[in-house]
Design a protein around this motif. Structure first.
Motif, PDB file in Angstrom:
ATOM      1  N   TYR A  53       1.158  -1.303   0.061  1.00  0.00           N
ATOM      2  CA  TYR A  53       0.265   0.143  -0.278  1.00  0.00           C
ATOM      3  C   TYR A  53       0.896   1.669   0.023  1.00  0.00           C
ATOM      4  O   TYR A  53       0.893   2.327  -0.528  1.00  0.00           O
ATOM      5  N   SER A 101      -1.927   4.789   5.468  1.00  0.00           N
ATOM      6  CA  SER A 101      -2.903   3.634   4.705  1.00  0.00           C
ATOM      7  C   SER A 101      -2.148   1.733   5.341  1.00  0.00           C
ATOM      8  O   SER A 101      -3.125   1.792   6.144  1.00  0.00           O
ATOM      9  N   ILE A 104      -3.316   1.474   8.904  1.00  0.00           N
ATOM     10  CA  ILE A 104      -4.381   0.622   8.801  1.00  0.00           C
ATOM     11  C   ILE A 104      -4.584  -0.913   8.609  1.00  0.00           C
ATOM     12  O   ILE A 104      -5.188  -1.669   9.147  1.00  0.00           O
ATOM     13  N   TRP A 105      -4.482  -0.788   7.109  1.00  0.00           N
ATOM     14  CA  TRP A 105      -4.562  -2.325   7.161  1.00  0.00           C
ATOM     15  C   TRP A 105      -3.986  -3.001   8.258  1.00  0.00           C
ATOM     16  O   TRP A 105      -4.823  -4.061   8.428  1.00  0.00           O
ATOM     17  N   GLU A 108      -5.061  -3.498  11.542  1.00  0.00           N
ATOM     18  CA  GLU A 108      -6.639  -4.008  11.258  1.00  0.00           C
ATOM     19  C   GLU A 108      -6.621  -5.704  11.411  1.00  0.00           C
ATOM     20  O   GLU A 108      -8.108  -6.662  10.997  1.00  0.00           O
ATOM     21  N   ILE A 122      -8.909   0.972  14.202  1.00  0.00           N
ATOM     22  CA  ILE A 122      -8.223   2.580  14.352  1.00  0.00           C
ATOM     23  C   ILE A 122      -8.932   3.610  13.856  1.00  0.00           C
ATOM     24  O   ILE A 122      -9.831   3.530  13.094  1.00  0.00           O
ATOM     25  N   ASP A 123      -8.277   4.638  14.847  1.00  0.00           N
ATOM     26  CA  ASP A 123      -9.043   5.480  15.007  1.00  0.00           C
ATOM     27  C   ASP A 123      -7.828   7.082  13.961  1.00  0.00           C
ATOM     28  O   ASP A 123      -7.276   7.086  14.295  1.00  0.00           O
ATOM     29  N   PHE A 124      -7.979   7.091  13.197  1.00  0.00           N
ATOM     30  CA  PHE A 124      -6.866   7.537  11.897  1.00  0.00           C
ATOM     31  C   PHE A 124      -6.007   8.531  12.650  1.00  0.00           C
ATOM     32  O   PHE A 124      -5.380   8.968  13.166  1.00  0.00           O
ATOM     33  N   LEU A 125      -7.162   9.566  12.552  1.00  0.00           N
ATOM     34  CA  LEU A 125      -6.937  11.156  13.367  1.00  0.00           C
ATOM     35  C   LEU A 125      -6.678  11.152  14.577  1.00  0.00           C
ATOM     36  O   LEU A 125      -5.416  11.866  15.023  1.00  0.00           O
TER      37      LEU A 125
ATOM     38  N   ASP B  32     -18.245   9.375  14.825  1.00  0.00           N
ATOM     39  CA  ASP B  32     -16.749   9.420  15.587  1.00  0.00           C
ATOM     40  C   ASP B  32     -15.971  10.011  15.148  1.00  0.00           C
ATOM     41  O   ASP B  32     -15.226  10.576  14.644  1.00  0.00           O
ATOM     42  N   ASP B  33     -16.182   8.532  13.638  1.00  0.00           N
ATOM     43  CA  ASP B  33     -14.583   8.857  12.921  1.00  0.00           C
ATOM     44  C   ASP B  33     -14.599   9.232  11.801  1.00  0.00           C
ATOM     45  O   ASP B  33     -15.571   7.755  11.611  1.00  0.00           O
ATOM     46  N   LEU B  34     -14.621  10.172  10.873  1.00  0.00           N
ATOM     47  CA  LEU B  34     -15.277  10.569   9.507  1.00  0.00           C
ATOM     48  C   LEU B  34     -13.982  10.480   8.682  1.00  0.00           C
ATOM     49  O   LEU B  34     -14.135  10.708   7.385  1.00  0.00           O
ATOM     50  N   TYR B  35     -13.017   9.790   8.952  1.00  0.00           N
ATOM     51  CA  TYR B  35     -12.267   9.771   8.212  1.00  0.00           C
ATOM     52  C   TYR B  35     -11.655   8.340   7.616  1.00  0.00           C
ATOM     53  O   TYR B  35     -11.252   7.592   6.852  1.00  0.00           O
ATOM     54  N   THR B  36     -10.880   7.421   8.619  1.00  0.00           N
ATOM     55  CA  THR B  36     -10.627   6.294   8.669  1.00  0.00           C
ATOM     56  C   THR B  36     -11.607   5.428   7.895  1.00  0.00           C
ATOM     57  O   THR B  36     -10.467   4.692   7.099  1.00  0.00           O
ATOM     58  N   VAL B  39     -10.366   4.976   4.467  1.00  0.00           N
ATOM     59  CA  VAL B  39      -9.414   4.981   3.349  1.00  0.00           C
ATOM     60  C   VAL B  39      -9.456   3.142   3.454  1.00  0.00           C
ATOM     61  O   VAL B  39      -9.124   2.353   2.811  1.00  0.00           O
ATOM     62  N   ARG B  40     -10.171   2.905   4.931  1.00  0.00           N
ATOM     63  CA  ARG B  40     -10.578   1.234   4.531  1.00  0.00           C
ATOM     64  C   ARG B  40     -10.989   0.732   3.556  1.00  0.00           C
ATOM     65  O   ARG B  40     -10.691  -0.319   3.502  1.00  0.00           O
ATOM     66  N   LEU B  43      -8.464  -0.162   0.685  1.00  0.00           N
ATOM     67  CA  LEU B  43      -7.388  -1.379   1.110  1.00  0.00           C
ATOM     68  C   LEU B  43      -8.420  -3.081   0.904  1.00  0.00           C
ATOM     69  O   LEU B  43      -9.456  -3.512   1.303  1.00  0.00           O
TER      70      LEU B  43
END
Lengths: 796, 58
Positions: A53, A101, A104-105, A108, A122-125, B32-36, B39-40, B43
């Motif tokens: 990725y 990313s 994240i992958w 998870e 994950i909460d990325f931010l 709660d989480d509008l970004y991840t 991206v997810r 994948l």
């Protein structure tokens, strides 16, 4: 003898340059054993998609320690986890290394490495990982170790434990906006017929619509708008007139007049104005919150302290103990790279302590047995044994942090333009309202009353309340893009008012990590090659810098390699005895080459010379001094003054440079400047500045890794953006100018409205048009103007 | 024209349903989480073999 030619390769895992070819696996190069280990773990679990990725998604694993025994302590664990029962445990961990990313992958997919972890999100931010695992099959410690093994070490600090208790303050702004939007939409729809006019046969609709409007206004006043009433009430009790007071007054008057008009059949009321007002206000608040939501950095000293410390009991066994339970007289063991949590006496071991957090001095200080080691230092050498002499809460650093500058409420010193204007605004508004009431009272009390209410309605400072948050939020996101992270919007206004800048030296003006290396020695190519090969075996930062300075050579094989932690290296290369390190390690006459750290070289017991490390100035430093005529600059350093001359060209004369200041003296110095009526901006790094950062009008923490460091400051500046500081100043001034103009625009609208209102003949239609129109103008003006200003200052 | 009472009732009811749905989503952390998630979704479960080959060969 195996000689390799070194071609510059990059680590397959983290992308760093590989200085050696020792670490290869699967035909891939790695920079260190750590990175290779991560690759091995991933490839065994069939998780190499991680690398598809992104290029080099991993974080460097070269210098991390593996100390997680404390996670077996039930006391520590229960503070960390969110929920647990007999079968499963839920925990949220902060992982600073999450950055792309691929992370994240991988994170998870943890269930593929260990099926006992069956849920990971994950909460990325926020860089948080939420995990659920079967606690019969895997413990929290094993989970954390697994994360460590794949290169994602969670940051578990005292902060995590303390913070838990202070949560629970949660305003449901989104819910309030949802309710407000719902009511606003319906009221608009139900008010349409009113504006278009109803024929006499449809009179009964008017009543039904009126009642429905009242019904929809109720949740606006009683639920969505309550914040304004409580805030206004609180401020009144503290004898402060802020913008919430006229807003609350406006909402109350709108509602009362609507109810009375509908009940007495005297008019349609202002239900849609009311709903629109509350809705827009809440949206403005939301925009403001959202902009600095992800840059909340309320981290303080606690985030640097570990959760637990290894205590040695009578039998000499080590046991992790939560920091809060640490008592005087206990013996603790501090390993390499750990922070000393309390003032203690050194009992055993070679102490070489990096006090850069406390004093700003970047060179490690060595301590002899029996000496007191103050809290906050980081051990950079072998493991130590210490005896605690002061409890954690009384140690030196906590004393500083408990200074009044830290406990003081932030709000008191920042009085925004908005607050100052709204006070006068409210007074003028009340005078006009009462004046027009008194004017009409003798002739027509009915008209007087409607003039009074109309003034309060039309002058309700909705646009006024929105102009500041919208401008400053837009400004905040511009700063954000330029790697300047402000804590909240008031900082922008504060920035525009600064007239004095105080700079810390180490880490601020000079960068600790990237030092220039001067070679004070006549070395042949073969000798250089030998030193290169020797230094290549050490992970000490100075060794690595020497390698970089020498360039790359084929590696020679070494015999009898010895590394004395914190002192130096020695080995036989091609039959020559090479010894490099500190003066005390060489135990011979040496030459002192001037300021800076020196690493001396001895070849075959003959002194050859030394490498001298000079701290390099941060790039773009000259730029910030272009602000000079308007802004005074001071230097405030914890270091000794061996670089006074190098600094002299930036600061006008010696009176502007202060060396060897303790954290408390720094704080006092800022205070003395403030007493001389200066608006002081302190730029510093390290915990030793945190007192001064808090005391100053605007404390800016400078850092090269935003995740790494964030003391109690008002803003964080990425080192790369230091040169943009003048542009930041000008832009902040622009932003304040834009607020002033938008106030003017909003006042113009208010004046137009008022001219109708004082006559007592304000129709709901005019109110309904004027209010959203002014709001829309303000919002579009502020966002366009900030954008243009940012462009002008080259910040976009 | 009395039908309008019924219609207003219907529209408010519908709006209330949406409001309720919003609250439900809010309560269940969907905002709660509008970004991840954005991206997810990109994948894949298993990236194509060619992509893998490309990486290995370079």
């Amino acid at each position: 003898m195996a000689t390799h030619t070194l071609t510059p390769t990059t680590c397959y895992h983290c992308g760093d340059d590989c200085t050696t070819q020792q670490y290869t696996f699967d035909n891939k190069d790695f920079c260190c054993a750590g990175c290779r280990g991560v690759y091995q773990v991933l490839s065994q679990s069939g998780l190499c998609n991680y690398y598809t990725y992104n290029d080099h998604p991993g974080a460097n694993r070269a210098r991390l320690d593996k100390r997680f025994e404390y996670l077996d302590e039930p006391g520590v664990v229960s503070d960390l986890i969110d929920y647990t029962d007999s079968t499963m445990t839920v925990v949220t961990l902060y992982i600073p290394y999450i950055h792309c990313s691929s992370c994240i992958w991988l994170l998870e997919q943890l269930h593929r490495i260990n099926p006992a972890i069956y849920y990971s999100r994950i909460d990325f931010l926020k860089r948080q990982l939420n995990l659920r695992f079967k606690n019969e099959e895997i413990s929290l410690r094993e989970v954390v170790e697994l994360l460590f093994d794949i290169g994602y070490e969670p940051l578990i600090s005292l902060q995590d434990i303390v913070k838990k208790q202070s949560t629970g303050k949660k305003d449901n702004l989104v819910k309030k906006i949802a309710v407000a939007g719902f009511c606003f939409g319906n009221v608009m729809l139900l008010s349409f017929p009113e504006y278009f006019g109803l024929s006499a046969t449809e009179e009964n609709f008017r009543q039904v619509f009126g009642w429905l409007n009242i019904l929809f206004s109720l949740p606006m006043v009683l639920y969505s708008g309550t914040g304004y009433f409580t805030s206004a009430w609180h401020n009144l009790r503290n004898k402060v007139l802020n913008i919430d007071f006229p807003l609350a007054l406006g909402i109350a008057v709108l509602f009362l007049r609507t109810v009375i008009e509908i009940l007495t059949h005297s008019g349609p009321g202002f239900a849609d104005t009311l709903c629109g007002l509350v809705f827009f206000l809440l949206v403005g608040k939301f925009v403001q919150q959202k902009t600095y939501y992800h840059i909340s950095f309320e981290r303080d000293y606690r985030s640097f302290f570990p959760v637990a410390v290894q205590v040695i009991d009578e039998e000499g066994k080590e046991k992790p103990v939560p920091l809060s339970d640490l008592k005087v007289g206990q013996r603790i063991r501090i390993r390499h790279n750990e922070i000393i949590p309390a003032d203690a006496i050194l009992l055993k071991g070679e102490a070489l302590i990096d006090f850069s957090f406390v004093t700003g001095e970047s060179l490690p200080v060595s301590k002899t047995l029996g000496e007191v080691v103050y809290a906050g230092g980081r051990q950079t050498s072998e493991a130590l044994e210490l005896e605690v002499i002061k409890p954690v809460s009384q140690s030196y650093l906590t004393q500083l942090w408990n200074n009044e500058a830290f406990t003081r409420k932030q709000d008191n010193r920042m009085k925004s333009f908005n607050e100052r204007v709204s006070k006068h605004f409210t007074i003028v508004l009340l005078i006009i309202a009462i004046g027009s009431f008194l004017f009409w009272l003798p002739t027509d009390w009915h008209r007087g009353l409607s003039a009074l209410t109309a003034v309060l309605i039309v002058a309700c400072p909705c646009a006024l309340a929105l102009s500041t948050p919208f401008t400053l939020s837009a400004a905040l996101s511009v700063f954000d893009k330029n790697l300047f992270y402000l804590k909240n919007t008031t900082v922008v206004e504060q920035l525009a008012r600064i007239n004095t800048i105080v700079l810390d030296k180490t880490g601020t003006i000079t960068t600790g990590g990237n030092k220039a290396v001067n070679i004070h020695a006549e070395l042949t190519t073969l000798e250089k090659q030998a030193i290169y090969s020797l230094c290549n075996n050490s992970s000490h930062p100075l060794s690595r810098q020497i390698c970089q300075a020498l360039g790359s050579y084929p590696l020679l094989s070494l015999q009898n390699y010895v590394e004395v932690a914190g002192k130096g290296l020695s080995a036989f290369v091609n039959g020559h005895h090479i010894k490099i390190g500190s003066a005390s390690y060489l135990s011979q006459n040496y030459i002192h080459f001037g300021p800076g750290t020196e690493v001396h070289i001895m070849i075959d017991e003959v002194y050859t010379g030394a490498f001298q490390f000079k701290q390099s100035l941060r790039t773009g430093l000259e730029n910030i001094f272009s602000l000079k005529p308007q802004i005074k600059f001071y230097l405030l350093s914890g270091d000794q003054d061996h670089e006074r001359e190098a600094m002299a060209r930036f600061f006008d004369h010696d009176g502007y440079m202060h060396f060897g200041k303790s954290p408390q003296q720094k704080l006092d110095f800022i205070k003395s400047l403030q007493l001389a009526d200066r608006k002081v901006m302190m730029i510093g790094d390290g915990l030793n500045d945190s007192g001064a950062l808090k005391q100053s009008d605007l404390g800016v923490a400078i850092t090269d890794d935003v995740n790494n460091f964030s003391p109690g400051s008002d803003a964080i500046l990425d080192g790369r953006s230091l040169n943009k500081l003048p542009a930041f100043f000008r832009f902040a001034k622009d932003a304040v100018g834009i607020i002033h103009i938008s106030f003017f625009i909003s006042l113009t609208y208010n004046l137009i409205g008022l001219s109708y209102a004082v006559t007592g003949a304000l129709s709901p239609l005019i109110a309904a048009i004027l209010m959203p129109l002014s709001t829309a103008t303000i919002i579009s003006f502020t966002s366009i103007a900030t954008h243009v200003a940012a462009k002008k200052r080259n910040l976009l | 024209m009395s039908i309008i009472y019924f219609l207003i009732g219907c529209s408010i009811l519908l709006a209330l349903v949406f409001l309720g749905a919003f609250f439900w989503a809010q309560k269940h952390g969907q905002h709660d989480d509008l970004y991840t998630p954005s991206v997810r979704i990109l994948l894949d479960d298993e990236p194509q073999e060619e992509l893998k080959m490309m990486k290995v060969s370079f």
